[in-house]
Design an enzyme around this catalytic site. Structure first.
Site, PDB file in Angstrom:
ATOM      1  N   CYS A  15       5.208 -18.272 -47.930  1.00  0.00           N
ATOM      2  CA  CYS A  15       5.741 -19.476 -47.376  1.00  0.00           C
ATOM      3  C   CYS A  15       5.772 -20.353 -48.689  1.00  0.00           C
ATOM      4  O   CYS A  15       5.818 -19.833 -49.605  1.00  0.00           O
ATOM      5  CB  CYS A  15       5.120 -19.903 -46.215  1.00  0.00           C
ATOM      6  SG  CYS A  15       3.328 -20.404 -46.590  1.00  0.00           S
ATOM      7  N   CYS A  62      -0.303 -22.417 -44.463  1.00  0.00           N
ATOM      8  CA  CYS A  62      -0.131 -22.604 -43.026  1.00  0.00           C
ATOM      9  C   CYS A  62       0.550 -21.270 -42.488  1.00  0.00           C
ATOM     10  O   CYS A  62       0.074 -20.391 -41.854  1.00  0.00           O
ATOM     11  CB  CYS A  62       0.552 -23.755 -42.743  1.00  0.00           C
ATOM     12  SG  CYS A  62      -0.219 -25.062 -42.660  1.00  0.00           S
ATOM     13  N   ARG A  63       1.787 -21.253 -42.866  1.00  0.00           N
ATOM     14  CA  ARG A  63       2.571 -20.093 -42.182  1.00  0.00           C
ATOM     15  C   ARG A  63       2.197 -18.755 -42.666  1.00  0.00           C
ATOM     16  O   ARG A  63       2.051 -17.602 -41.867  1.00  0.00           O
ATOM     17  CB  ARG A  63       3.995 -20.296 -42.366  1.00  0.00           C
ATOM     18  CG  ARG A  63       4.642 -21.563 -41.757  1.00  0.00           C
ATOM     19  CD  ARG A  63       5.985 -21.948 -42.083  1.00  0.00           C
ATOM     20  NE  ARG A  63       6.089 -22.138 -43.343  1.00  0.00           N
ATOM     21  CZ  ARG A  63       7.224 -22.606 -43.867  1.00  0.00           C
ATOM     22  NH1 ARG A  63       8.441 -22.345 -43.208  1.00  0.00           N
ATOM     23  NH2 ARG A  63       7.162 -23.076 -45.220  1.00  0.00           N
ATOM     24  N   SER A  64       2.149 -18.436 -44.073  1.00  0.00           N
ATOM     25  CA  SER A  64       2.067 -17.250 -44.557  1.00  0.00           C
ATOM     26  C   SER A  64       0.618 -16.443 -44.370  1.00  0.00           C
ATOM     27  O   SER A  64       0.422 -15.196 -44.078  1.00  0.00           O
ATOM     28  CB  SER A  64       2.559 -17.081 -45.924  1.00  0.00           C
ATOM     29  OG  SER A  64       1.909 -17.740 -46.870  1.00  0.00           O
ATOM     30  N   ASP A 124       7.520 -25.470 -40.594  1.00  0.00           N
ATOM     31  CA  ASP A 124       6.073 -25.581 -41.516  1.00  0.00           C
ATOM     32  C   ASP A 124       5.243 -26.509 -40.534  1.00  0.00           C
ATOM     33  O   ASP A 124       5.544 -27.903 -40.487  1.00  0.00           O
ATOM     34  CB  ASP A 124       6.363 -25.977 -42.669  1.00  0.00           C
ATOM     35  CG  ASP A 124       5.179 -26.164 -43.482  1.00  0.00           C
ATOM     36  OD1 ASP A 124       4.139 -25.971 -43.115  1.00  0.00           O
ATOM     37  OD2 ASP A 124       5.404 -26.249 -44.735  1.00  0.00           O
ATOM     38  N   ASN A 183       1.308 -21.468 -49.074  1.00  0.00           N
ATOM     39  CA  ASN A 183       0.293 -20.454 -48.808  1.00  0.00           C
ATOM     40  C   ASN A 183      -0.781 -20.850 -47.952  1.00  0.00           C
ATOM     41  O   ASN A 183      -1.928 -20.470 -48.290  1.00  0.00           O
ATOM     42  CB  ASN A 183       0.104 -19.612 -49.931  1.00  0.00           C
ATOM     43  CG  ASN A 183      -0.485 -18.309 -49.774  1.00  0.00           C
ATOM     44  OD1 ASN A 183      -1.414 -17.711 -50.384  1.00  0.00           O
ATOM     45  ND2 ASN A 183      -0.314 -17.737 -48.500  1.00  0.00           N
TER      46      ASN A 183
END
Length: 143
Positions: free
Chosen positions: A7, A12-14, A117, A10
């Site tokens: 993301c 939150c999402r990934s 995000d 690095n």
């Protein structure tokens, strides 16, 4: 199989995708960000709390920046949105054929074309819902 989730920062999402997917499979997982602002830092606190409430422990993860060398280290690279995918492709070494896909490709029934995000949307549970759905689709495809 070695899978890298990518993301922007690095945090939150990934890392959430890494944490969720590693609970579902024996595949080797990692995560990275296209930007290096948060390198060495743990996932964002509210994201960790939302993940922990679902049984996913992200506390051992630390942010790192995506590099061209990742194309040689992983069998599959997964970006969270179109901007991430473009940034990943900008670093692709000549002749490299490592597949790069959008995470939502694994959950077409979601109707989503990217993982929003939650750092900006503040919808940590919504992001996790989609990440879980995409992870199930990815697991079905690669085992």
């Amino acid at each position: 199989m070695k899978v890298l989730f990518v993301c922007l920062g690095n945090i939150c999402r990934s890392p959430s995708a890494e944490g969720v997917f590693r609970e579902m499979t024996t595949a080797e997982t990692d995560s990275a960000g296209t930007a290096g602002w948060h390198a060495g830092k743990p996932p964002y606190g509210p994201m960790q709390e939302a993940a922990k409430a679902r049984g996913y422990d992200l506390s051992d993860l630390r942010a790192r920046q995506f590099t061209a060398a990742d194309f040689d280290r992983f069998d599959l690279i997964i970006g969270m949105d179109a901007s991430n995918l473009a940034d990943i492709e900008d670093l692709r070494p000549n002749g490299n054929t490592t597949p790069v896909k959008c995470f939502t490709d694994y959950a077409p029934e979601s109707g989503m074309t990217e993982v929003p995000d939650p750092y900006y949307t503040r919808d940590f549970d919504g992001a996790l819902d989609l990440i879980e759905q995409c992870s199930k689709g990815l697991r079905a495809e690669i085992g």
